[in-house]
Scaffold this motif. Structure first.
Motif, PDB file in Angstrom:
ATOM      1  N   PHE A  46       0.885  -1.241  -0.250  1.00  0.00           N
ATOM      2  CA  PHE A  46      -0.346  -0.034  -0.237  1.00  0.00           C
ATOM      3  C   PHE A  46       1.034   1.235  -0.038  1.00  0.00           C
ATOM      4  CE2 PHE A  46      -3.172  -3.243   0.219  1.00  0.00           C
ATOM      5  CZ  PHE A  46      -3.190  -3.623   1.919  1.00  0.00           C
ATOM      6  N   SER A  55       0.321  -0.433  12.362  1.00  0.00           N
ATOM      7  CA  SER A  55       1.409   0.482  12.864  1.00  0.00           C
ATOM      8  C   SER A  55       1.250   1.637  12.600  1.00  0.00           C
ATOM      9  CB  SER A  55       3.145   0.464  11.927  1.00  0.00           C
ATOM     10  OG  SER A  55       3.382  -1.343  11.833  1.00  0.00           O
ATOM     11  N   PRO A 186       3.747  -4.117  -4.162  1.00  0.00           N
ATOM     12  CA  PRO A 186       3.228  -5.436  -3.455  1.00  0.00           C
ATOM     13  C   PRO A 186       4.195  -6.639  -4.151  1.00  0.00           C
ATOM     14  CG  PRO A 186       1.423  -5.141  -4.899  1.00  0.00           C
ATOM     15  CD  PRO A 186       1.617  -3.452  -5.170  1.00  0.00           C
ATOM     16  N   VAL A 187       4.700  -7.379  -3.157  1.00  0.00           N
ATOM     17  CA  VAL A 187       5.591  -8.504  -3.200  1.00  0.00           C
ATOM     18  C   VAL A 187       3.836  -9.770  -3.803  1.00  0.00           C
ATOM     19  CG1 VAL A 187       7.025 -10.120  -2.334  1.00  0.00           C
ATOM     20  CG2 VAL A 187       7.224  -7.832  -2.104  1.00  0.00           C
ATOM     21  N   VAL A 215       5.839  -8.864   7.299  1.00  0.00           N
ATOM     22  CA  VAL A 215       4.173  -8.436   6.840  1.00  0.00           C
ATOM     23  C   VAL A 215       2.602  -9.102   8.096  1.00  0.00           C
ATOM     24  CG1 VAL A 215       5.135  -8.361   4.334  1.00  0.00           C
ATOM     25  CG2 VAL A 215       4.418 -10.931   6.238  1.00  0.00           C
ATOM     26  N   TYR A 267      -6.974  -1.263  28.069  1.00  0.00           N
ATOM     27  CA  TYR A 267      -5.844  -0.235  28.596  1.00  0.00           C
ATOM     28  C   TYR A 267      -5.492   0.979  27.543  1.00  0.00           C
ATOM     29  CZ  TYR A 267      -4.802  -1.271  23.345  1.00  0.00           C
ATOM     30  OH  TYR A 267      -5.273  -1.443  21.511  1.00  0.00           O
TER      31      TYR A 267
HETATM   32  C1  LIG Z   1      -5.206  -1.714  18.125  1.00  0.00           C
HETATM   33  C2  LIG Z   1      -3.241  -2.021  18.137  1.00  0.00           C
HETATM   34  C3  LIG Z   1      -2.854  -1.383  19.404  1.00  0.00           C
HETATM   35  C4  LIG Z   1      -2.080  -1.753  19.626  1.00  0.00           C
HETATM   36  N1  LIG Z   1      -1.215  -1.173  21.080  1.00  0.00           N
HETATM   37  C5  LIG Z   1       0.302  -1.407  21.703  1.00  0.00           C
HETATM   38  C6  LIG Z   1       0.790  -1.475  21.676  1.00  0.00           C
HETATM   39  O1  LIG Z   1       0.338  -0.518  23.229  1.00  0.00           O
HETATM   40  N2  LIG Z   1       2.047  -1.532  22.514  1.00  0.00           N
HETATM   41  C7  LIG Z   1       3.556  -2.393  21.654  1.00  0.00           C
HETATM   42  O2  LIG Z   1       4.085  -2.344  21.402  1.00  0.00           O
HETATM   43  N3  LIG Z   1       2.064  -3.019  20.550  1.00  0.00           N
HETATM   44  C8  LIG Z   1       1.308  -2.623  20.306  1.00  0.00           C
HETATM   45  N4  LIG Z   1      -0.016  -3.084  19.165  1.00  0.00           N
HETATM   46  C9  LIG Z   1       1.436  -4.203  18.546  1.00  0.00           C
HETATM   47  C10 LIG Z   1       2.232  -3.394  17.461  1.00  0.00           C
HETATM   48  O3  LIG Z   1       1.514  -2.132  16.686  1.00  0.00           O
HETATM   49  C11 LIG Z   1       2.475  -4.264  15.997  1.00  0.00           C
HETATM   50  O4  LIG Z   1       2.867  -5.490  16.975  1.00  0.00           O
HETATM   51  C12 LIG Z   1       3.432  -3.461  14.896  1.00  0.00           C
HETATM   52  O5  LIG Z   1       2.978  -2.073  14.789  1.00  0.00           O
HETATM   53  C13 LIG Z   1       3.641  -4.696  13.571  1.00  0.00           C
HETATM   54  O6  LIG Z   1       4.213  -3.933  13.025  1.00  0.00           O
HETATM   55  P1  LIG Z   1       4.742  -4.763  11.457  1.00  0.00           P
HETATM   56  O7  LIG Z   1       5.205  -4.101  10.626  1.00  0.00           O
HETATM   57  O8  LIG Z   1       5.303  -6.037  12.181  1.00  0.00           O
HETATM   58  O9  LIG Z   1       3.755  -4.717  10.771  1.00  0.00           O
HETATM   59  P2  LIG Z   1       2.693  -4.323   9.868  1.00  0.00           P
HETATM   60  O10 LIG Z   1       2.454  -2.426  10.263  1.00  0.00           O
HETATM   61  O11 LIG Z   1       1.255  -4.209   9.281  1.00  0.00           O
HETATM   62  O12 LIG Z   1       2.895  -3.608   8.970  1.00  0.00           O
HETATM   63  C14 LIG Z   1       3.480  -4.839   7.065  1.00  0.00           C
HETATM   64  C15 LIG Z   1       3.500  -4.530   6.392  1.00  0.00           C
HETATM   65  O13 LIG Z   1       3.416  -5.429   5.056  1.00  0.00           O
HETATM   66  C16 LIG Z   1       3.004  -5.039   4.396  1.00  0.00           C
HETATM   67  N5  LIG Z   1       3.019  -6.225   3.598  1.00  0.00           N
HETATM   68  C17 LIG Z   1       1.872  -7.113   3.240  1.00  0.00           C
HETATM   69  N6  LIG Z   1       1.759  -8.411   2.903  1.00  0.00           N
HETATM   70  C18 LIG Z   1       2.827  -7.653   1.788  1.00  0.00           C
HETATM   71  C19 LIG Z   1       3.373  -8.393   0.230  1.00  0.00           C
HETATM   72  N7  LIG Z   1       2.927  -8.932   0.022  1.00  0.00           N
HETATM   73  N8  LIG Z   1       4.191  -7.171  -0.671  1.00  0.00           N
HETATM   74  C20 LIG Z   1       4.585  -5.546   0.315  1.00  0.00           C
HETATM   75  N9  LIG Z   1       3.961  -5.402   1.437  1.00  0.00           N
HETATM   76  C21 LIG Z   1       3.558  -5.953   2.270  1.00  0.00           C
HETATM   77  C22 LIG Z   1       1.362  -4.488   4.846  1.00  0.00           C
HETATM   78  O14 LIG Z   1       1.000  -3.923   3.687  1.00  0.00           O
HETATM   79  C23 LIG Z   1       2.018  -3.826   5.509  1.00  0.00           C
HETATM   80  O15 LIG Z   1       1.848  -2.208   5.354  1.00  0.00           O
HETATM   81  C24 LIG Z   1      -0.957  -2.465  18.884  1.00  0.00           C
HETATM   82  C25 LIG Z   1      -1.572  -3.245  17.271  1.00  0.00           C
HETATM   83  C26 LIG Z   1      -2.808  -2.781  17.308  1.00  0.00           C
HETATM   84  C27 LIG Z   1      -3.688  -3.272  15.524  1.00  0.00           C
END
Ligand SMILES: Cc1cc2nc3c(=O)[nH]c(=O)nc-3n(C[C@H](O)[C@H](O)[C@H](O)COP(=O)(O)OP(=O)(O)OC[C@H]3O[C@@H](n4cnc5c(N)ncnc54)[C@H](O)[C@@H]3O)c2cc1C
Length: 401
Positions: A46, A55, A186-187, A215, A267
């Motif tokens: 995206f 995130s 997208p990959v 991801v 929370y």
């Molecule tokens: C409501 C909520 C509250 C939270 N509160 C906390 C908190 O207080 N403290 C804390 O530590 N954590 C908290 N978390 C957890 C934390 O936010 C997540 O663990 C963290 O943001 C995950 O990051 P990420 O980069 O792995 O995932 P994401 O931000 O989802 O990133 C993954 C990315 O991969 C991309 N992607 C997927 N497939 C493909 C593909 N094939 N090609 C290219 N791109 C792709 C997606 O589009 C996405 O942008 C919370 C989460 C939520 C939802």
């Protein structure tokens, strides 16, 4: 505006490392790789900064208080890794607010897992009762929930890290250090080729030395391509902002981050980011969804459940809440995944198990080491892809930690 052309040339090594997924964890990996002088290319399906993953939004809790000594110990590195981002970006990443883990009588979560873990790592905390909580943070006196027999672990080091802003800052630092990040790309496939990897997008095939896969909710899709499967639950969660004319008692310095350690678990935060309201949410209250088919429409029933809880906690002079949806990706044991793919050491996988943002910069720093061929440190053993508890069937009670 970041560059848009992909510039992949089939079969010719295009970059040292590719990062797939540029949420908090992937953006941190791109930053820490570029910081090592590695030629890194990042792909996000995206637009950069989108709100369809995990995130986005203003804030995430950062804390030392955790249910195992391992997490308590690692959390020190989480703070350290964010401080490095602060030093380089000159943006504040950590806002210290103090935090309370609240344990009503008969709480579903055992406070001893927290107090013993903090003690084991010599991390300061106080064990206080409800009367003390109300005295220190008068906002709680407006509700009925914090009675004298509610106990709390008070952690002075707890605070807030900015989700959307922190992710953007790490992307900017990565680009400033020479990384190429592609939004809207997208990959489609990740193909190990000998000791290298082909990363396939609609615009071509990028041959790289190694790949970082971060991801989150889309992890199962990527692992299936690589003949691996782990049980994961993707749930549609939401946070709500409760407006109130007078928010003075709820500001940073007068109100902590808090976690209600019972089932259901809730929370919240002091006023931060959106200065017109106070934010709260339910942990693991959402239903399972397909990340590509989910809506962004808040769920009224969840909002009402949270509103009732907030009225009992802080009184009922809040206006109608505004809610934002977000995706949790939960492992069976609710522990992270941070490991190399068995049989493919050139592919590293990261998953925050719905509590990973506070560790995002640490994830990035650690993934940079894995992608550069460094050995998997002993401290990562609890996060291995081959641990038996990761392959256990999904059981929601295991998420109550
Ligand atoms: C409501 C909520 C509250 C939270 N509160 C906390 C908190 O207080 N403290 C804390 O530590 N954590 C908290 N978390 C957890 C934390 O936010 C997540 O663990 C963290 O943001 C995950 O990051 P990420 O980069 O792995 O995932 P994401 O931000 O989802 O990133 C993954 C990315 O991969 C991309 N992607 C997927 N497939 C493909 C593909 N094939 N090609 C290219 N791109 C792709 C997606 O589009 C996405 O942008 C919370 C989460 C939520 C939802």
């Amino acid at each position: 505006m970041l560059p848009v052309s992909v510039g992949c040339v089939a079969h010719a090594k295009t970059a040292d490392v590719a990062v797939v997924g540029l949420g908090g964890l992937g953006s941190a990996a791109a930053y820490w790789l570029a910081r090592r002088g590695v030629d890194v290319v990042g792909f996000e399906q995206f637009e950069l900064g989108h709100a369809r993953g995990a995130s986005h939004d203003h804030s995430r809790i950062i804390r030392r208080s955790y249910h195992t000594p391992e997490y308590v110990r690692l959390s020190a590195q989480a703070y350290d890794a964010w401080r490095a981002v602060e030093a380089e970006s000159r943006h504040r990443m950590i806002t210290i607010t103090g935090g309370i883990d609240l344990f009503p009588p008969g709480a579903a979560i055992d406070h001893r897992t927290y107090t013993s873990s903090l003690s084991a790592e010599s991390v300061p905390y106080e064990w206080i009762d409800g009367a003390d909580v109300r005295r220190r943070w008068p906002a709680f006196a407006a509700g009925e929930l914090i009675s004298d027999d509610v106990m709390a672990v008070y952690s002075p080091q707890s605070g807030i890290v900015p989700a959307g802003h922190g992710t953007q800052v790490m992307q900017q630092l990565a680009v400033a250090r020479g990384a190429t990040l592609h939004g809207g790309t997208p990959v489609r496939a990740i193909r190990p080729v000998g000791g290298e990897v082909d990363v396939v997008t609609d615009e071509g095939v990028c041959r790289v030395g190694s790949v970082v896969v971060a991801v989150d909710a889309w992890t199962s899709r990527v692992l299936q391509q690589l003949d691996m499967e782990i049980p994961l639950a993707v749930t549609l969660e939401q946070v709500s902002y409760f407006p109130r004319p007078d928010l003075r008692d709820l500001g940073v310095g007068r109100f902590p981050v808090w976690i209600w350690m019972d089932d259901p678990s809730f929370y919240g935060f002091p006023v931060f980011g959106d200065m017109t309201a106070v934010k709260a949410s339910e942990d693991c209250g959402g239903r399972e969804v397909d990340p590509d088919l989910r809506t962004s429409e808040p769920v009224a029933e969840m909002e009402q459940r949270l509103q009732r809880f907030m009225q009992r906690l802080l009184g009922n002079d809040f206006g109608a809440p505004r809610s934002v949806t977000c995706l949790y990706t939960l492992t069976s044991d609710r522990d992270f995944v941070l490991d190399r793919l068995p049989g493919y050491p050139q592919i590293s996988i990261a998953l925050g198990a719905a509590h990973g943002f506070k560790f995002a910069s640490w994830f990035g720093r650690t993934l940079a080491g894995l992608a550069c061929g460094e050995p998997v440190a002993e401290e990562l053993a609890p996060f291995s892809l081959t641990r038996p508890s990761l392959h256990a069937p999904i059981d929601r009670s295991a998420w109550m930690v």
